[in-house]
Design a protein around this motif. Structure first.
Motif, short mmCIF file in Angstrom:
data_model
loop_
_atom_site.label_atom_id
_atom_site.label_comp_id
_atom_site.label_asym_id
_atom_site.label_seq_id
_atom_site.Cartn_x
_atom_site.Cartn_y
_atom_site.Cartn_z
N LEU A 14 3.10 37.45 66.24
CA LEU A 14 3.81 36.79 67.33
C LEU A 14 3.50 37.46 68.67
N ILE A 15 3.46 38.79 68.68
CA ILE A 15 3.12 39.51 69.91
C ILE A 15 1.69 39.17 70.33
N ASP A 21 -2.90 40.01 76.09
CA ASP A 21 -3.41 40.98 77.05
C ASP A 21 -2.59 42.26 77.07
N GLN A 22 -1.78 42.51 76.02
CA GLN A 22 -0.92 43.70 75.97
C GLN A 22 -1.17 44.50 74.69
N PRO A 23 -2.38 45.05 74.52
CA PRO A 23 -2.71 45.78 73.29
C PRO A 23 -1.90 47.06 73.09
N GLN A 24 -1.60 47.77 74.19
CA GLN A 24 -0.85 49.02 74.03
C GLN A 24 0.57 48.75 73.55
N PHE A 25 1.16 47.68 74.06
CA PHE A 25 2.50 47.30 73.61
C PHE A 25 2.47 46.96 72.12
N LYS A 26 1.49 46.17 71.71
CA LYS A 26 1.41 45.79 70.30
C LYS A 26 1.19 47.01 69.41
N ASN A 27 0.32 47.93 69.82
CA ASN A 27 0.06 49.13 69.02
C ASN A 27 1.31 49.98 68.84
N THR A 28 2.08 50.10 69.92
CA THR A 28 3.32 50.88 69.86
C THR A 28 4.32 50.24 68.92
N GLU A 53 12.33 40.12 65.91
CA GLU A 53 11.94 39.19 66.98
C GLU A 53 12.72 39.46 68.26
N ARG A 54 13.96 39.89 68.11
CA ARG A 54 14.80 40.14 69.28
C ARG A 54 14.49 41.50 69.92
N ILE A 55 14.21 42.48 69.07
CA ILE A 55 14.05 43.85 69.59
C ILE A 55 12.73 44.03 70.32
N ILE A 56 11.73 43.17 70.04
CA ILE A 56 10.42 43.29 70.71
C ILE A 56 10.38 42.53 72.03
#
Length: 449
Positions: A14-15, A21-28, A53-56
């Motif tokens: 989903l992310i 365009d947010q790879p660092q967010f997804k990795n974290t 789903e809510r916490i991300i």
């Protein structure tokens, strides 16, 4: 277990779909969610109520332009951000970062981490992060003031002592916090001292706040080593950075009897086989705002090396990355392990890459993750908020004593959950699980909001 693994993968997909365009967010997010799979298995209500789903998803993302004028009269326009990630357990709390690298991807990953770091503290604070792609380095005090006043002219409407309490981060120190607070006070016509933390002591900042992150890091690392009957005394320590975190990590490591042999800035690092002369570093960085290479001018036995990566090739027992995210990659981790490192403590936010962390764990290196080990700074920020609410100022010893207790409890809770759900020495999983369970349970208590 397979069902919850798929739930985590669906969340990560989903992310990737929403924010490619947010790879660092997804990795974290990936690292945190993968470590809480055993908790999801034990608490199916978290899946039923869509906690992942809510916490991300941030509760609010604010972006704005920041126009300002330099000393030559030239107009500049920067971009400002505030990512208010979660207010489940208290008002949003997290630093402001002024650095050219700042973008939404970086701030979302930092805000996500901040939620769990703040939950670990045991204090009533939520998570946020903000900042701008403005670079204060090389700017005059007047230029920094103009920028900060413009930044706060927009940000003020989104913050408050019971709403969102920013603090400093990279590029935002006591000078910047002072200018930001002055503009907030001017606009609001109110002395809300608790709206910003990291303030100077003479206008209701907290004693020990400057030292808190570095001291807290060493308190956590000492707890981790003590559990293995390992003493810090006479250990060789490598530290990166020369800002507040690194400076006071060095100070406390030396107080515990360790020999610190390096420090660095963005240009390179210094190696002193006799041990770092901290008074000289403070003079260079805090008084003159110079470059760390100046150290060798008065310390002929020391070596200066251009570039920062080489600091991790220095032989040591303990490594303390205190500079910035991603500074220890897999290659650096391999160098540290080859040189016999026994413990790594993260003073910066996410300074070790995911593959570096995995390599440390595979090689039985004791690893103190940043969200736990560097939580001392935000913990004392929360104590600053408490002092502001009481209209009181505690002594240095009172604050430092509370900080030691907080860091001991963070270690104890992370260790307990590592033993319950994962490998007993996996403090990454232990910290993630401790914080996630606390936030998730409060989210359930508040209903679908």
């Amino acid at each position: 277990m397979a069902d919850m693994k798929q739930y985590v993968q669906d969340t990560l997909d989903l992310i990737a779909k929403r924010d490619p365009d947010q790879p660092q967010f997804k990795n974290t997010v990936s690292k945190v969610l993968e470590s809480v799979i055993p908790v999801l298995e034990a608490h199916p209500e978290f899946k039923e109520q869509k906690i992942l789903e809510r916490i991300i998803e941030p509760e609010r993302v604010i972006t704005f332009r920041v126009p300002w004028q330099d000393d030559k009269g030239e107009v500049h326009v920067n971009r400002g951000f505030r990512v208010q990630m979660s207010s489940a357990i208290g008002p949003y709390k997290g630093g402001l970062r002024f650095h050219p690298s700042v973008n939404l991807d970086i701030l979302k990953f930092l805000a996500f981490e901040q939620v769990f770091k703040n939950a670990l503290s045991g204090l009533p604070i939520g998570g946020a992060k903000g900042g701008s792609d403005f670079d204060p380095h090389g700017k005059s005090d007047n230029e920094v003031m103009h920028f900060c006043q413009s930044f706060m002219t927009e940000l003020y409407r989104h913050i408050g002592p019971d709403v969102d309490v920013p603090a400093g981060d990279i590029g935002v120190g006591g000078r910047e916090v002072g200018y930001l607070y002055g503009q907030y006070k001017r606009i609001r016509d109110s002395y809300d001292a608790g709206v910003l933390t990291g303030k100077r002591v003479d206008y209701w900042g907290s004693l020990a706040r400057t030292e808190a992150t570095g001291y807290g890091l060493l308190y956590f690392v000492k707890n981790m080593l003590d559990a293995k009957d390992i003493s810090l005394k006479d250990k060789t320590v490598v530290v990166s950075g020369s800002g507040n975190v690194a400076t006071y990590a060095i100070e406390k490591a030396q107080a515990f009897g360790a020999k610190v042999v390096t420090c660095s800035d963005s240009n390179g690092y210094v190696y002193d086989p006799n041990g770092i002369d901290l008074a000289a570093v403070k003079e260079i960085k805090q008084v003159r705002r110079g470059r760390i290479k100046e150290y060798v001018e008065t310390h002929p036995q020391a070596e200066y090396h251009e570039g920062c990566k080489g600091v991790w090739t220095v032989k040591c027992d303990v490594a303390l990355p205190c500079a910035t995210q991603g500074e220890i990659d897999l290659e650096s981790a391999k160098a540290l392990v080859a040189n016999g490192v026994i413990a790594v403590g993260e003073g910066a936010n996410m300074p070790s890459t995911l593959d570096a962390i995995a390599y440390f764990q595979q090689n039985k290196v004791l690893f103190a993750p940043g969200k736990a080990a560097n939580a001392g700074g935000v913990s004392v920020s929360a104590l600053e908020m408490a002092q502001n609410s009481e209209r009181l100022q505690w002594t240095f010893e009172e604050v430092d004593g509370k900080l030691q207790d907080i860091m001991a409890n963070i270690y104890k809770n992370a260790k307990a959950n590592a033993e319950k759900y994962a490998d007993p020495d996996d403090l990454v999983a232990g910290a993630n699980i401790t914080a996630f369970v606390k936030v998730a349970n409060v989210m359930l208590a508040h209903g679908l909001v």
